[in-house]
Design a protein around this motif. Structure first.
Motif, PDB file in Angstrom:
ATOM      1  N   PRO A 166       0.812  -1.222   0.000  1.00 47.59           N
ATOM      2  CA  PRO A 166       0.000   0.000   0.000  1.00 47.59           C
ATOM      3  C   PRO A 166       0.842   1.268   0.000  1.00 47.59           C
ATOM      4  CG  PRO A 166      -0.216  -1.194   2.096  1.00 47.59           C
ATOM      5  CD  PRO A 166       0.672  -2.001   1.216  1.00 47.59           C
ATOM      6  N   ALA A 167       0.239   2.342  -0.466  1.00 40.93           N
ATOM      7  CA  ALA A 167       0.875   3.667  -0.450  1.00 40.93           C
ATOM      8  C   ALA A 167       0.463   4.394   0.824  1.00 40.93           C
ATOM      9  CB  ALA A 167       0.439   4.463  -1.678  1.00 40.93           C
ATOM     10  N   VAL A 219      -6.124   0.447   4.227  1.00 39.03           N
ATOM     11  CA  VAL A 219      -5.807  -0.975   4.337  1.00 39.03           C
ATOM     12  C   VAL A 219      -6.948  -1.689   5.045  1.00 39.03           C
ATOM     13  CG1 VAL A 219      -3.312  -0.626   4.301  1.00 39.03           C
ATOM     14  CG2 VAL A 219      -4.506  -0.689   6.496  1.00 39.03           C
ATOM     15  N   PHE A 220      -7.168  -2.936   4.690  1.00 38.42           N
ATOM     16  CA  PHE A 220      -8.146  -3.796   5.354  1.00 38.42           C
ATOM     17  C   PHE A 220      -7.337  -4.852   6.082  1.00 38.42           C
ATOM     18  CE2 PHE A 220     -10.443  -1.645   2.125  1.00 38.42           C
ATOM     19  CZ  PHE A 220     -11.728  -1.480   2.625  1.00 38.42           C
ATOM     20  N   PRO A 236     -13.573  -5.840   1.012  1.00 37.58           N
ATOM     21  CA  PRO A 236     -13.048  -7.121   1.490  1.00 37.58           C
ATOM     22  C   PRO A 236     -13.272  -7.254   2.994  1.00 37.58           C
ATOM     23  CG  PRO A 236     -11.265  -5.569   1.184  1.00 37.58           C
ATOM     24  CD  PRO A 236     -12.516  -4.873   0.733  1.00 37.58           C
ATOM     25  N   GLU A 237     -12.871  -8.378   3.558  1.00 40.03           N
ATOM     26  CA  GLU A 237     -12.941  -8.585   5.002  1.00 40.03           C
ATOM     27  C   GLU A 237     -11.950  -7.655   5.697  1.00 40.03           C
ATOM     28  OE1 GLU A 237     -12.068 -12.689   5.709  1.00 40.03           O
ATOM     29  OE2 GLU A 237     -13.893 -13.376   4.734  1.00 40.03           O
ATOM     30  N   ASP A 255      -6.209  -6.743   2.425  1.00 41.70           N
ATOM     31  CA  ASP A 255      -6.257  -6.060   1.127  1.00 41.70           C
ATOM     32  C   ASP A 255      -6.028  -4.572   1.363  1.00 41.70           C
ATOM     33  OD1 ASP A 255      -6.550  -5.695  -1.604  1.00 41.70           O
ATOM     34  OD2 ASP A 255      -8.561  -6.542  -1.707  1.00 41.70           O
ATOM     35  N   PHE A 256      -5.956  -3.806   0.283  1.00 44.90           N
ATOM     36  CA  PHE A 256      -5.851  -2.351   0.388  1.00 44.90           C
ATOM     37  C   PHE A 256      -6.379  -1.724  -0.881  1.00 44.90           C
ATOM     38  CE2 PHE A 256      -1.786  -4.000  -1.082  1.00 44.90           C
ATOM     39  CZ  PHE A 256      -1.511  -3.223  -2.195  1.00 44.90           C
ATOM     40  N   MET A 257      -6.741  -0.448  -0.778  1.00 47.98           N
ATOM     41  CA  MET A 257      -7.234   0.300  -1.943  1.00 47.98           C
ATOM     42  C   MET A 257      -6.930   1.774  -1.736  1.00 47.98           C
ATOM     43  SD  MET A 257     -11.408   0.350  -1.318  1.00 47.98           S
ATOM     44  CE  MET A 257     -11.528  -1.413  -1.402  1.00 47.98           C
ATOM     45  N   SER A 258      -7.033   2.545  -2.798  1.00 53.61           N
ATOM     46  CA  SER A 258      -6.771   3.979  -2.689  1.00 53.61           C
ATOM     47  C   SER A 258      -7.901   4.646  -1.906  1.00 53.61           C
ATOM     48  CB  SER A 258      -6.660   4.615  -4.073  1.00 53.61           C
ATOM     49  OG  SER A 258      -7.939   4.663  -4.686  1.00 53.61           O
TER      50      SER A 258
END
Length: 197
Positions: A56-57, A62-63, A91-92, A157-160
């Motif tokens: 991740p950035a 973050v999950f 996500p979880e 998981d992670f995403m912006s």
């Protein structure tokens, strides 16, 4: 003519040279030990289970599943499963925006890969520093000032941040649509509510 006076050099006693070198070595080791002990400890990320893919950035969400502990092993925080995942949306795990976390957690998470499990050790100066953290409901101090922190982290998981906000908006739209489709709700097209006489 000038006369030079000679001073006789005494022979070094047997074993004195060895003692001299041992003394120098001990002094160097003591100095190095003091320097190491007084130097600020750095952030440490230990891999328990390897993850895959990128990391991740600093401004990602973050999950994770996590457990936060103090140096004595007592737990001060632990993630709770939220009513997520929402299939196709989230996500979880607990969503944590890295730009809102203590510096040590944010820096450590940026070294983690999706699916991996890690132990993150954060020195006090990259955690809460001289600030105490209390339970807002009880007032009990849960993180004393100048505490080193240890986290067990599973990076799910992670995403912006932008994707995260878009998905929140998507959920809000779905909830609004569900509320509007309930019978008797204004604009639902159901039978009008009976009026009192």
């Amino acid at each position: 003519m000038t006369e030079v006076t000679s001073v006789p050099i005494q022979p070094i006693a047997k074993g004195s040279l060895v003692k001299l070198w041992l003394g120098v070595l001990v002094a160097v080791l003591i100095g190095a030990g003091i320097a190491w002990y007084s130097a600020p400890k750095g952030l440490s990320v230990s891999t328990i289970t390897e993850g895959t893919g990128g990391t991740p950035a600093a401004d990602d969400v973050v999950f994770v599943r996590y457990k936060g502990m103090l140096a004595d092993g007592s737990t001060f925080d632990e993630s709770q499963d939220l009513p997520l995942p929402i299939p196709g949306i989230f996500p979880e795990g607990n969503p944590l925006p890295l730009n809102q976390m203590v510096p040590g957690f944010s820096e450590g998470a940026q070294q983690m890969q999706k699916g991996g499990k890690y132990v993150l050790e954060i020195p006090a100066e990259k955690g809460y520093g001289a600030e105490e953290k209390a339970n807002p409901q009880t007032g009990e101090v849960v993180i004393p000032a100048n505490s080193d922190l240890t986290f067990e982290v599973e990076m799910i998981d992670f995403m912006s941040e932008e994707d995260f906000q878009n998905k929140i908006a998507q959920i809000q739209q779905m909830m609004a649509a569900q509320q509007g489709a309930q019978p008797g709700a204004p604009g639902a097209g159901g039978a009008p509510a009976p009026q009192g006489q």
